[in-house]
Design a protein around this motif. Structure first.
Motif, short mmCIF file in Angstrom:
data_model
loop_
_atom_site.label_atom_id
_atom_site.label_comp_id
_atom_site.label_asym_id
_atom_site.label_seq_id
_atom_site.Cartn_x
_atom_site.Cartn_y
_atom_site.Cartn_z
N ASP A 1 -0.13 16.47 15.58
CA ASP A 1 -0.13 15.65 14.35
C ASP A 1 1.19 14.94 14.07
O ASP A 1 1.20 13.91 13.39
N ASP B 1 -2.43 17.98 0.17
CA ASP B 1 -2.00 17.13 1.28
C ASP B 1 -0.57 16.59 1.17
O ASP B 1 0.04 16.25 2.17
N SER C 1 0.27 -2.49 10.17
CA SER C 1 0.36 -1.53 11.26
C SER C 1 0.40 -2.29 12.58
O SER C 1 -0.11 -3.41 12.67
N ARG D 1 2.61 2.10 10.41
CA ARG D 1 2.57 2.95 11.61
C ARG D 1 2.45 2.12 12.87
O ARG D 1 1.82 1.07 12.87
N ARG E 1 0.76 2.29 16.43
CA ARG E 1 -0.32 3.04 17.06
C ARG E 1 -0.48 2.65 18.53
O ARG E 1 -0.42 1.47 18.86
N CYS F 1 -8.83 2.58 12.33
CA CYS F 1 -8.02 3.71 11.84
C CYS F 1 -6.86 3.23 10.97
O CYS F 1 -6.53 3.86 9.95
N ARG G 1 -8.11 2.37 7.51
CA ARG G 1 -8.55 3.55 6.75
C ARG G 1 -7.39 4.51 6.45
O ARG G 1 -7.23 4.95 5.33
N ASP G 2 -6.57 4.81 7.45
CA ASP G 2 -5.58 5.88 7.29
C ASP G 2 -4.19 5.40 6.90
O ASP G 2 -3.41 6.15 6.32
N ASP G 3 -3.81 4.18 7.29
CA ASP G 3 -2.45 3.69 7.02
C ASP G 3 -2.40 2.77 5.81
O ASP G 3 -1.35 2.31 5.43
N ARG G 4 -3.54 2.47 5.21
CA ARG G 4 -3.60 1.43 4.17
C ARG G 4 -2.97 0.12 4.67
O ARG G 4 -2.31 -0.59 3.91
#
Lengths: 246, 246, 246, 246, 246, 246
Positions: free
Chosen positions: A169, C169, E110, E137, E139, E165, E168-171
């Motif tokens: 992670d 979280d 990202s 991020r 990736r 992703c 959804r996950d990094d905005r």
């Protein structure tokens, strides 16, 4: 050279284990003097315990003015700044030692420590040292310090699980073990997980040997100046900046 | 409400002066209980002195479990993290208090403290609190703490000179006085230099009153969890996490 | 003392609720004057709405030159910098108020706000104030501002769910509610989740009382200098830097 | 393509000069539409003036839905975030434009702007954009905005002096001129001082042409989402998120 | 104007594709000269390959002293600093180009690149440029560089999954494609995912045209000074700072 | 153990001096193998020279697969990342070595290097390593690298002057010498100025001995993975990721 390795808590069995780890890392000509204060808490778990561990630790350091260097063997580098004010010998905390060494062999590392209450102190140190950007995350394994001393405990398993998470992670490239009591686990965990696993005790011994070998001592400008002489009161009357205890 | 104002050094005259400053800032319904430990150094000047001031300070705080809030009256916020582990009452350091208040009335501020040896500890706090970007510079006036207690000393003049430099060279929009012993100078220096000059003691009293008024207490998640019960050894045997001294 | 509490949107029912929250936090001698502009949007949800809320808000503030201090009761601290240019009274935004207060009782906090479109403005403020390192995450509950005014809506449930996530979280040690309209929920949510939950309106009132009590006013060096006198054109002709509206 | 160049203040002569600078930078196929609001201050000097410049500016932008892109021609990028919420066309501030372009041709740059009261807003933008680490210092020349319009003023000399200081004291490798009204000075100052001198108006026009050429438009996720439709009250009733002014 | 587009690897088919992408972005009057060195690796995947790509790339750039500007067409901006030392023409890396452009149309973006081994180099660049705070991020899609050249490969699907992703996950509000070989995918992926998707090659061409149009060249103060003349030894004897190859 | 000390430039006399410095720092059981490439520039002064020094340097490192560790003996840590991809042995740059060691004995340090053109590369490294916050300033002495080899030059005097400035103006508590060619000056300058003066060559040797002693090797996750095998073209055909030169 003589390297003082101070375990800031009062648990002699842990001092012994730390001493062993230090000796395992030391070079031929290095003598490890592993000590602990007689005053203070049996383990350092969070900000409160630190307070009562440091005075005794400083007192012990002052008793060894001829040592070449000193290792603070508690992962939150308890009392490191104060210890650097005592004389000129280099003083290295096992937390900072592991962070610096990990930075030389990996782009980013994660820390696996004991209890969640210890995480903020470690995070603050990383910020202060400037190395927070190299640390992906500080993880708690929920293993109390002294459980690491108990044969057959679940401790090693919990630590191994957190390393697994750190690789998956955090994109950790190396792992720093966040407690002096984990010193004996580093090599096996490194083999098991296939990445460098660093123990701060060994790292700090090596950095002390290096600083001494280079003839470097703590700077006496700025925050590490020799303390101004003054008389302490009450239970601290026997202590003093110059270490000339009554 | 009762606000405990702890001077971490053992100099009673300074405790009195700090108590006066605190009372001057307190609201009608607030009682200020100004105390100092009987154990430790007569002044806190740098990392070394801090170590021997904190245990006694924590012990004093534990003696007042009914207090509504606590002010740590030393500008490097000595022992603040440990004090927050004692019970649930809010604990505010005079350094952080002044930094937060200055951030509400000025874009950037400079700090004028006592000795150069105290500058790094203050800088580290600013980094940890997150407010380093609001502080233009931490300046030493080269005035020792206890000289602030001496009538007719050059102290006030030196501090005023540094404020002049901070306005001219740092583009400071406000000044934070970096020592509890400077509490009585703030108002006059503000008039003299035409910008806000903040004293941490008064700021901390107001923030404590505010937190109590809002019913807010220290979070018991993370680093400020109630310390795990354990027996301390040696001179610290009378102390304990729960404050139930033997 | 009189504290002006300005709701920058034009929804009077929300102004009333905010006024109630402010009065609930205010000390005995404090009079809360809760107002809202007659010009502008009924709610402030994102960058666009802010623009049309601020001029009316500034105009309202200028009408109360005798107020002791001013609270900007919108969580993105709408128009805070401009409001600080009006006169010398302290001006505190409810966002910054909650961030500073949370920093005194917790190592890290998370924010739970209304819509995702408001998240970046809050994040930018945290960076500017220097407190971004203290905030674990800004979370959107997807509850529009005015739904908070609707009895029987799902709003409270959604906010509670986000708090749950923040604890699990983000390792949040405290929660900041990110909208003036959530002021009435703080106490119950704190009991429910067992950690401090802060409402910015109450925090800002207390900080205003504190600044006034300390005799501190906004620095007139740097960005908060009194605006240069000039005549505005068109619909803004009645407005002016000195507030001498025609 | 049509590029809207909005001068947020109401001084038509300055709009004309900015339009000239924009046309000087534009490619063959680009039409520059230089406009200013009829509502608001004659110059934008600090946080207060900004507030009264932005609504009119947004209204003007909404009148040109067919424009390909928009330049905000005020160096503190007044109202940039709100302007990005209007439709999907790219919107570029002259401050950010110059910072990004300077980052491509120099390791570090200094900004020379007008009044000291404008410095904090520019510094905050640099922090928000992430480019503060590329900027050595923001310098005030103490030249009011409209003095730049006065023939024979001392303005150019003062700016040149600050550039000299930036080269010597900041190790600046490039200079960014911090006011739309300085657009006509860039080329000569660059020759005089032997380093790149950037004017934000020209930079922003080029970045707009680039974004349009690449088919890129403002992201409608996050903070720049299309504003929620709502009715504004009072003097802003003619305005609305969708721009369907009455 | 002539813009040199240098693919630092030796794969001519990729140079051709990059040249196409560059031509697709170029304005009418711009001639794209797409080249690659004859010395070095067929693809640049990580730190090691970079080393052997840069000398040949620099040599190629030196052969075109009359070019108006230069694009480094490798996403880790291979050899960018050295290329800026060659003459005065602007040099833009495709990585930095995309980061700057994305910052103008989105609050945060990202990056989706090829292999995990390339992620750290990109992260380091973001930190150096100052734009790390704008990037949510970086990736890895686990698609090797040259697989992007293979018809019918799974590459496009993998990249699309990572974009999913990131939203959804990094905005993420925009996506930057992290390899020159992805240039042809940007438009379709943007339509598919409903947010801006940026290709660095096109961005860099536009920024070069902009810099040339503005008459801006690389600053010759600081790190980009003209290299000191010296004779290189061995295989590099034909190379030299002044480009006067023997 | 064998420690490879690679001087990335081709000046054999400097390699010899660096070898001497390394041997002076090495422990009894350590053999120093001081080498330099035969291909490349006679000195590395800025970004351009680096490019032509690294390939030869990597080639030399690949010739010594049995070495225990490797020191990159150029202060801008030329090619460090690529060198870490070659095999698993620890690789330490003399710049990073000195920064890490200085952080253990001083709160803040300044760097004194050769030419101003080298300052940005060093500053970038400090940012990447995370230690920029520990460095007060990077200073250029305006001494070219090879002048350090000339007997009777003014070099030592200029360096000493900059140290004086660093102590007075930067509040430096330690000095890092910013060039491998200054290795022989550290001890005398330390005595002269009364604070620690660090030479990176000696520091790096000690850190290599430490890493080897601890059994630590470069992590093969992340950016330092073993390079993918591929055939290089042109002058680099004899080089290859696996070092199996044709």
């Amino acid at each position: 050279m003589d390297i003082l390795v101070v375990n800031p808590n009062t648990t002699a069995s842990m001092t012994e284990k730390i001493g062993e780890a230090a000796r395992g890392a030391a070079s031929a000509g290095t003598r490890i003097i592993a000590i602990n204060p007689k005053d203070g808490p049996p383990s350092v778990e969070g900000y409160f315990d630190e307070v009562f561990a440091i005075p005794g630790m400083i007192g012990e350091i002052q008793k060894h003015p001829a040592a070449s260097a000193c290792v603070i063997a508690c992962f939150d580098d308890t009392g490191l700044d104060a210890a650097r004010c005592v004389g000129e010998m280099p003083v290295v905390g096992i937390g900072e030692a592991a962070f610096h060494m990990a930075s030389l062999i990996a782009g980013r590392f994660s820390v696996v420590t004991t209890l969640s209450r210890s995480v903020p102190a470690i995070e603050h140190n990383l910020v202060r040292y400037g190395l927070a950007s190299r640390c992906a995350r500080v993880r708690a394994s929920d293993v109390p310090v002294l459980e690491l001393e108990v044969l057959g405990s679940n401790a090693r398993h919990r630590i191994s699980e957190e390393i697994e998470c750190a690789i998956r992670d955090d994109r950790a490239e190396a792992i720093v073990l966040g407690c002096a009591g984990m010193a004996d686990l580093a090599a096996a965990l490194s083999r098991e997980h296939g990445l460098p696993v660093l123990d701060g005790v060994a790292c700090a011994v090596k950095l002390c040997e290096s600083l001494v070998g280079l003839g470097l001592s703590t700077s006496k400008r700025g925050g590490y100046q020799v303390p101004l002489e003054k008389s302490f009161a009450g239970i601290f009357a026997p202590f003093s900046p110059s270490g000339r205890a009554s």
